[in-house]
Design an enzyme around this catalytic site. Structure first.
Site, PDB file in Angstrom:
ATOM      1  N   MET A 182       0.914  -1.156  -0.150  1.00 26.94           N
ATOM      2  CA  MET A 182       0.087  -0.034   0.082  1.00 26.94           C
ATOM      3  C   MET A 182       1.032   1.132   0.074  1.00 26.94           C
ATOM      4  O   MET A 182       0.604   2.126  -0.859  1.00 26.94           O
ATOM      5  CB  MET A 182      -0.956  -0.147   1.315  1.00 26.94           C
ATOM      6  CG  MET A 182      -1.838   1.305   1.529  1.00 26.94           C
ATOM      7  SD  MET A 182      -2.955   1.137   2.525  1.00 26.94           S
ATOM      8  CE  MET A 182      -2.299   1.041   4.165  1.00 26.94           C
ATOM      9  N   LYS A 198       7.961  -5.496  15.095  1.00 29.21           N
ATOM     10  CA  LYS A 198       8.344  -4.104  14.546  1.00 29.21           C
ATOM     11  C   LYS A 198       9.048  -3.333  15.410  1.00 29.21           C
ATOM     12  O   LYS A 198      10.156  -2.916  15.135  1.00 29.21           O
ATOM     13  CB  LYS A 198       6.777  -3.208  14.454  1.00 29.21           C
ATOM     14  CG  LYS A 198       6.069  -3.826  13.437  1.00 29.21           C
ATOM     15  CD  LYS A 198       6.680  -3.632  11.880  1.00 29.21           C
ATOM     16  CE  LYS A 198       6.940  -2.089  11.338  1.00 29.21           C
ATOM     17  NZ  LYS A 198       7.457  -2.142  10.132  1.00 29.21           N
ATOM     18  N   ALA A 245       6.853  -5.362   4.803  1.00 29.01           N
ATOM     19  CA  ALA A 245       6.766  -5.704   6.247  1.00 29.01           C
ATOM     20  C   ALA A 245       5.711  -6.662   6.219  1.00 29.01           C
ATOM     21  O   ALA A 245       5.047  -7.051   5.039  1.00 29.01           O
ATOM     22  CB  ALA A 245       6.202  -4.496   7.202  1.00 29.01           C
ATOM     23  N   THR A 258       2.236  -7.315   7.726  1.00 23.69           N
ATOM     24  CA  THR A 258       1.286  -6.190   8.351  1.00 23.69           C
ATOM     25  C   THR A 258       0.091  -6.697   8.880  1.00 23.69           C
ATOM     26  O   THR A 258      -1.011  -6.155   9.242  1.00 23.69           O
ATOM     27  CB  THR A 258       1.046  -5.002   7.354  1.00 23.69           C
ATOM     28  OG1 THR A 258       0.400  -5.791   6.161  1.00 23.69           O
ATOM     29  CG2 THR A 258       2.504  -4.230   7.109  1.00 23.69           C
ATOM     30  N   TYR A 291       2.454  -8.568  16.052  1.00 19.64           N
ATOM     31  CA  TYR A 291       2.871  -7.702  15.426  1.00 19.64           C
ATOM     32  C   TYR A 291       3.605  -6.471  15.854  1.00 19.64           C
ATOM     33  O   TYR A 291       5.125  -6.405  15.314  1.00 19.64           O
ATOM     34  CB  TYR A 291       2.006  -6.972  14.329  1.00 19.64           C
ATOM     35  CG  TYR A 291       1.899  -5.797  13.629  1.00 19.64           C
ATOM     36  CD1 TYR A 291       2.593  -5.712  12.273  1.00 19.64           C
ATOM     37  CD2 TYR A 291       1.480  -4.460  14.035  1.00 19.64           C
ATOM     38  CE1 TYR A 291       2.720  -4.586  11.538  1.00 19.64           C
ATOM     39  CE2 TYR A 291       1.958  -3.278  13.262  1.00 19.64           C
ATOM     40  CZ  TYR A 291       2.367  -3.392  12.222  1.00 19.64           C
ATOM     41  OH  TYR A 291       2.595  -2.361  11.398  1.00 19.64           O
TER      42      TYR A 291
END
Ligand SMILES: NC(=O)C1=CN([C@@H]2O[C@H](COP(=O)(O)OP(=O)(O)OC[C@H]3O[C@@H](n4cnc5c(N)ncnc54)[C@H](OP(=O)(O)O)[C@@H]3O)[C@@H](O)[C@H]2O)C=CC1
Ligand SMILES: Cc1cn([C@H]2C[C@H](O)[C@@H](COP(=O)(O)OP(=O)(O)O[C@H]3O[C@@H](C)C(=O)[C@@H](O)[C@H]3O)O2)c(=O)[nH]c1=O
Length: 292
Positions: A10, A127, A58, A60, A123
């Site tokens: 995205m 990160k 990533a 996500t 998640y």
């Protein structure tokens, strides 16, 4: 030459559009140059000779990560470490994107970059681990934590809401998680600003839309603006609920509003109010419809 890693996601797609429009030279790669393979990254870097690397790749999927933490950690920690090692070997500044989900949600005032991190989701943990790898390996980085990202490409909350509002008579949305939505265009604007200003003020920065809301308040605005623009074609009741009433595998932070003071000071970059960005995004959806 700017190397956009994760150019089919995205953010990566929006960044590619924005770089093209600005006339900046870039090359994008996605899964075909696997960030889990140092050799693949080295090989491609030797061809590209990047002056900047922007990592938009990533894992996500927030709920799925709860049962796939290893897979998420591979991408979000080990993949970042590989990219960081490549960046230091070539002495190239690296822009990396992180998330508000590194915070536990217990604050009730906007979070500064040095606020303690205590992620409550798989998640978020992976990160945060990626951020820590990058800080250890290569100081010449910009870590931009952003939040509630939506845009033209990829699955996101705004598009999910528009789709549900067009297919249901009622939806319920959590009203006890507060943050701030971010249009991908606003984030890519910052990335371009950092590259153009080319200042050595490396470190961690926060960027999201100005103002704050709950997911429910965000959904209300999506509905109101969507109805005005006929992007929502029938009535739908948008009802608030608690996180307990809308159970999810991952427990999102109750409060993850990011302070933007540092980025405004360092780069004179002022994000718009989240409602203004939402209106611009919905207008852009209408324009795309008209073009088709
Ligand atoms: N989306 C959001 O709401 C938010 C996102 N962020 C952060 O912003 C960044 C961009 O997010 P977003 O654009 O939503 O992410 P996406 O999931 O849309 O894009 C990630 C891209 O990385 C690709 N990718 C996956 N595995 C690899 C691999 N091994 N090698 C190379 N590329 C790979 C994905 O491919 P495939 O699709 O095939 O898996 C996908 O094209 C991420 O760092 C994310 O953590 C931060 C806050 C909010
Ligand atoms: C679809 C839906 C979601 N919700 C809730 C669930 C959740 O608490 C909240 C947001 O749900 P989503 O699953 O769309 O968003 P989520 O995947 O949690 O979004 C996050 O993605 C990652 C990548 C980030 O880094 C974060 O900043 C954030 O943007 O809205 C409802 O209450 N009703 C609904 O109908």
């Amino acid at each position: 030459m700017i190397w956009v890693i994760g150019n089919k996601g995205m953010l990566g797609r929006e960044l590619s559009d924005h770089l093209s429009e600005a006339g900046l030279s870039f090359i994008g790669t996605d899964r075909e140059v696997d960030i889990l393979s140092s050799a693949a990254l080295e090989e491609r870097a030797a061809e590209i000779h990047p002056a900047w690397i922007v990592n938009c790749s990533a894992y996500t999927a927030v709920d799925k990560a709860e049962e796939e933490e290893e897979a998420a950690r591979s991408l979000n920690r080990d993949g970042v470490a590989h990219i960081a090692k490549l960046a230091i070997s070539r002495k190239v500044p690296l822009i990396h994107i992180s998330t508000d989900y590194v915070f536990d949600g217990s604050s009730n005032t906007p979070l500064h970059e040095d606020a303690p991190c205590a992620p409550q989701t798989a998640y978020g943990r992976t990160k945060l681990a990626g951020e820590q790898e990058l800080r250890t390996i290569w100081p010449n980085h910009f870590i931009i934590r952003t939040a509630w990202l939506y845009g033209r490409y990829g699955k996101n909350f705004v598009d999910t809401m528009l789709s549900l509002m067009n297919s249901r008579k009622e939806i319920t949305v959590v009203n006890d998680q507060t943050g701030s939505p971010t249009w991908t265009r606003v984030l890519t604007g910052l990335i371009l600003t950092i590259i153009k200003q080319d200042k050595a003020c490396y470190g961690t920065y926060h960027l999201s839309g100005e103002g704050s809301c709950t997911w429910y308040q965000f959904a209300r605005e999506i509905y109101r603006m969507g109805r005005e623009r006929t992007l929502v074609s029938s009535d739908c009741a948008v009802t608030p609920c608690s996180s307990e009433q809308f159970p999810t595998a991952a427990k999102r932070p109750a409060y993850s509003l990011l302070s933007k003071e540092k980025i405004m000071h360092a780069f004179a970059y002022q994000p718009p109010q989240w409602q203004d960005s939402l209106a611009s995004y919905l207008d852009s959806l209408l324009e795309q419809g008209a073009k088709q």
